[in-house]
Write an enzyme that holds these catalytic residues in place. Structure first.
Site, PDB file in Angstrom:
ATOM      1  N   GLY A   1      40.305  20.901  59.756  1.00 30.15           N
ATOM      2  CA  GLY A   1      40.711  20.028  59.762  1.00 30.15           C
ATOM      3  C   GLY A   1      41.951  20.116  61.076  1.00 30.15           C
TER       4      GLY A   1
ATOM      5  N   LYS B   1      48.083  26.937  59.643  1.00 26.13           N
ATOM      6  CA  LYS B   1      47.824  26.082  58.669  1.00 26.13           C
ATOM      7  C   LYS B   1      48.598  24.719  59.761  1.00 26.13           C
ATOM      8  CE  LYS B   1      47.248  24.399  54.410  1.00 26.13           C
ATOM      9  NZ  LYS B   1      46.598  24.618  52.758  1.00 26.13           N
TER      10      LYS B   1
ATOM     11  N   ARG C   1      48.964  31.620  57.513  1.00 27.99           N
ATOM     12  CA  ARG C   1      48.629  32.319  56.464  1.00 27.99           C
ATOM     13  C   ARG C   1      47.416  33.807  56.743  1.00 27.99           C
ATOM     14  NH1 ARG C   1      45.599  27.878  53.118  1.00 27.99           N
ATOM     15  NH2 ARG C   1      43.699  27.428  54.024  1.00 27.99           N
TER      16      ARG C   1
ATOM     17  N   ASP D   1      35.899  23.828  48.228  1.00 31.00           N
ATOM     18  CA  ASP D   1      35.804  23.677  49.592  1.00 31.00           C
ATOM     19  C   ASP D   1      37.108  25.071  49.569  1.00 31.00           C
ATOM     20  OD1 ASP D   1      37.150  20.852  49.104  1.00 31.00           O
ATOM     21  OD2 ASP D   1      37.810  21.413  51.119  1.00 31.00           O
TER      22      ASP D   1
HETATM   23  P1  AMP Z   1      43.149  19.911  51.567  1.00 27.22           P
HETATM   24  O1  AMP Z   1      42.172  18.977  50.390  1.00 27.22           O
HETATM   25  O2  AMP Z   1      44.066  20.465  51.880  1.00 27.22           O
HETATM   26  O3  AMP Z   1      42.046  21.548  50.980  1.00 27.22           O
HETATM   27  O4  AMP Z   1      41.855  18.999  52.962  1.00 27.22           O
HETATM   28  C1  AMP Z   1      40.411  18.802  52.868  1.00 27.22           C
HETATM   29  C2  AMP Z   1      39.745  18.581  54.345  1.00 27.22           C
HETATM   30  O5  AMP Z   1      41.157  18.162  54.654  1.00 27.22           O
HETATM   31  C3  AMP Z   1      40.191  19.609  55.054  1.00 27.22           C
HETATM   32  O6  AMP Z   1      38.889  19.431  56.010  1.00 27.22           O
HETATM   33  C4  AMP Z   1      41.270  19.652  55.797  1.00 27.22           C
HETATM   34  O7  AMP Z   1      41.227  20.181  56.843  1.00 27.22           O
HETATM   35  C5  AMP Z   1      40.915  18.389  55.639  1.00 27.22           C
HETATM   36  N1  AMP Z   1      42.594  17.152  56.508  1.00 27.22           N
HETATM   37  C6  AMP Z   1      44.124  17.684  55.152  1.00 27.22           C
HETATM   38  N2  AMP Z   1      45.336  16.882  56.042  1.00 27.22           N
HETATM   39  C7  AMP Z   1      44.189  16.959  57.187  1.00 27.22           C
HETATM   40  C8  AMP Z   1      45.511  16.150  57.975  1.00 27.22           C
HETATM   41  N3  AMP Z   1      46.535  16.318  58.059  1.00 27.22           N
HETATM   42  N4  AMP Z   1      44.839  16.770  59.913  1.00 27.22           N
HETATM   43  C9  AMP Z   1      43.661  16.831  59.606  1.00 27.22           C
HETATM   44  N5  AMP Z   1      42.462  16.763  58.809  1.00 27.22           N
HETATM   45  C10 AMP Z   1      43.600  17.381  56.958  1.00 27.22           C
HETATM   46 MG    MG Z   2      41.554  22.924  51.407  1.00 31.49          MG
END
Ligand code: AMP
Ligand code: MG
Length: 487
Positions: free
Chosen positions: A94, A115, A178, A254
């Site tokens: 995202g 990221k 990364r 994930d």
């Molecule tokens: P994470 O918990 O960081 O592994 O993220 C879980 C999901 O949320 C993934 O699909 C990320 O890409 C999305 N995500 C987390 N933060 C953001 C953000 N600020 N904007 C868009 N997508 C996000």
């Molecule tokens: Mg993640």
């Protein structure tokens, strides 16, 4: 290794080409006023970059995806995932992009990934951005993990974007560059399976075998062998986390790699006082991802991977399930073996000592550490001194001195080897209070505390004068620690 780095770096687009159904071509957002905060020069050299060239304007544009090297075809990767047990069929990058793969100086293929590079079609409600504090946290903790000998994604750089990002307050934005042996996750397989396209699932598995577990290709059942190789890599990885007291904090499917590298440093932390129930994440009220639960969760995630792979295990789904269950059975034994071998080294106990004796010694020690709320890292290091005859520092960490003395007498009778202990028990870990101190200063533009902390934790076993405060426990006033996810 003296070969001059190539003047322009060539990126491959192997994932994007081989798995186009899981790759959305996308570009990074423009950064208004990029400023390099930290660059990992040894890693840059390993990748074939000229480190100095990454510090100039063009280099910094490269690190944020604002300028693309030859061959680059950036994509947002699709994946699914179980988050805190609930399934999301479509997560994906995202706020991240795979710039492409690079062949490093040793000939290995490595992903270059961003990221915080802006919204993608997977962003849902998110802003696609990241802020300085959490990106530097990932940098510090991943580089500390690497120095501890724990497989992990690496951090090449953090660049402040010059853009404010709205969180609880306005904070400075950042992009983390990364590096990983790939970004394939359990969730990647769940996504492919969810499309119902078995050919895609097979191509993904073949891609994973070539990149990470090539010996599986030789097996009579390559896909089962792939699963078993992932299981072995994860059993070994999680044992390493447990041995250093690392709490990942968000072990969603994930966030579990196929390579066996640690990924996604969100609400992670090293525990201070030994406590199986230790949780640092503000969103993990139920303790699903507590320190002591991590092996069970790893096994649960691997069961989700096996489910995704079932159509490749056998045409007959009942037989496929039987094969998967048999393979999954190996996890406990492999995890247990890795943990026991690691604990032997932490205690300096030789292999000739009976397993049962060692395992009782370990169990009794952990109970004592928990009851006395003893600092995990400092204890094992002090125990090394105790093996050399100076037991006062370790002893002073306990309230129940009689219990400590009784345990120490049993341990000493096994002639512990202090040198073995000092090689595996770190002096310096990214302690929560030091990480917070460094990130707060960096957010205000002051990078010295971050650089000092990095110097300590990137040589974790090498005790150095002048770094005493990096080895010490948090001051009382620091209180109990919480970290925040998704920032
Ligand atoms: P994470 O918990 O960081 O592994 O993220 C879980 C999901 O949320 C993934 O699909 C990320 O890409 C999305 N995500 C987390 N933060 C953001 C953000 N600020 N904007 C868009 N997508 C996000
Ligand atoms: Mg993640």
């Amino acid at each position: 290794m003296n070969a001059a780095p190539p003047p322009t770096l060539m990126l491959h687009d192997r994932f994007a080409r081989e798995l186009a159904e899981m790759a959305v071509p996308w570009q990074a957002e423009k950064t208004p006023d990029p400023r390099l905060l930290v660059l990992n020069e040894p890693l840059a050299a390993e990748l074939g970059f000229d480190p100095a060239s990454l510090r100039n304007t063009e280099g910094v544009r490269l690190l944020t995806g604002n300028s693309l090297p030859r061959g680059a075809a950036p994509v947002a990767q699709a994946y699914a995932g179980h988050q805190f047990g609930g399934f999301s069929p479509r997560l994906g990058d995202g706020r991240a992009l795979l710039l492409g793969e690079v062949t490093d100086v040793e000939g290995r293929l490595r992903d270059i990934h961003l990221k915080g590079s802006g919204r993608t079609p997977f962003a849902r409600g998110g802003d696609g951005l990241a802020v300085v504090g959490p990106m530097l946290r990932e940098y510090v903790v991943s580089e500390a993990m690497h120095a501890l000998g724990i497989p992990t994604t690496r951090s090449l750089a953090v660049v402040a974007t010059g853009r404010s990002v709205r969180r609880e307050t306005l904070l400075p934005g950042a992009v983390l560059t990364r590096v990983a042996s790939s970004h394939l996750r359990v969730g990647s397989f769940q996504y492919a399976r969810g499309t119902g396209d078995i050919d895609l699932l097979r191509r993904l598995a073949d891609h994973a075998i070539t990149r990470h577990h090539p010996s599986a290709a030789e097996s009579e059942h390559p896909y089962l062998a792939l699963f078993e190789a992932v299981l072995a890599a994860q059993a070994s990885l999680v044992a390493k986390w447990m041995l250093v007291g690392f709490v990942h904090g968000v072990m969603n499917t994930d966030n579990m790699t196929i390579s066996g590298e640690t990924i996604d440093y969100g609400p992670c932390a090293f525990m201070d006082a030994f406590d199986p129930a230790a949780v640092f994440s503000s969103i993990d009220g139920g303790g699903r991802y507590s320190y002591g639960n991590q092996p069970v969760i790893a096994e649960w995630n691997l069961a989700r991977l096996a489910e995704a792979l079932l159509p490749l295990f056998h045409e007959d789904q009942e037989q496929a399930v039987t094969l998967a269950v048999e393979s999954l059975d190996a996890f406990r034994e492999q995890y247990g073996a890795a943990w026991s071998a690691g604990m032997r080294d932490k205690l300096g106990v030789a292999d000739r000592v009976d397993d049962q004796v060692t395992s009782r010694l370990v169990d009794d020690l952990l109970a004592l550490l928990a009851e006395n709320r003893v600092d995990h890292t400092l204890f094992f290091r002090n125990l090394g001194s105790a093996a050399r005859g100076a037991s006062e520092a370790a002893r002073a960490m306990f309230i129940d001195l009689a219990a400590f003395d009784a345990w120490t007498a049993r341990w000493r009778a096994l002639s512990p080897d202090a040198e073995v202990m000092d090689r595996v028990n770190p002096v310096y870990i990214p302690r929560n209070h030091l990480v917070e101190e460094a990130l707060t200063a960096a957010t205000d533009g002051e990078l010295d505390p971050l650089n000092r902390l990095l110097r300590a934790v990137t040589s974790p076993y090498d005790e150095r004068p002048g770094l005493e405060r990096y080895a010490d426990t948090a001051p009382e006033c620091f209180g109990s620690y919480r970290t925040y996810c998704g920032t």
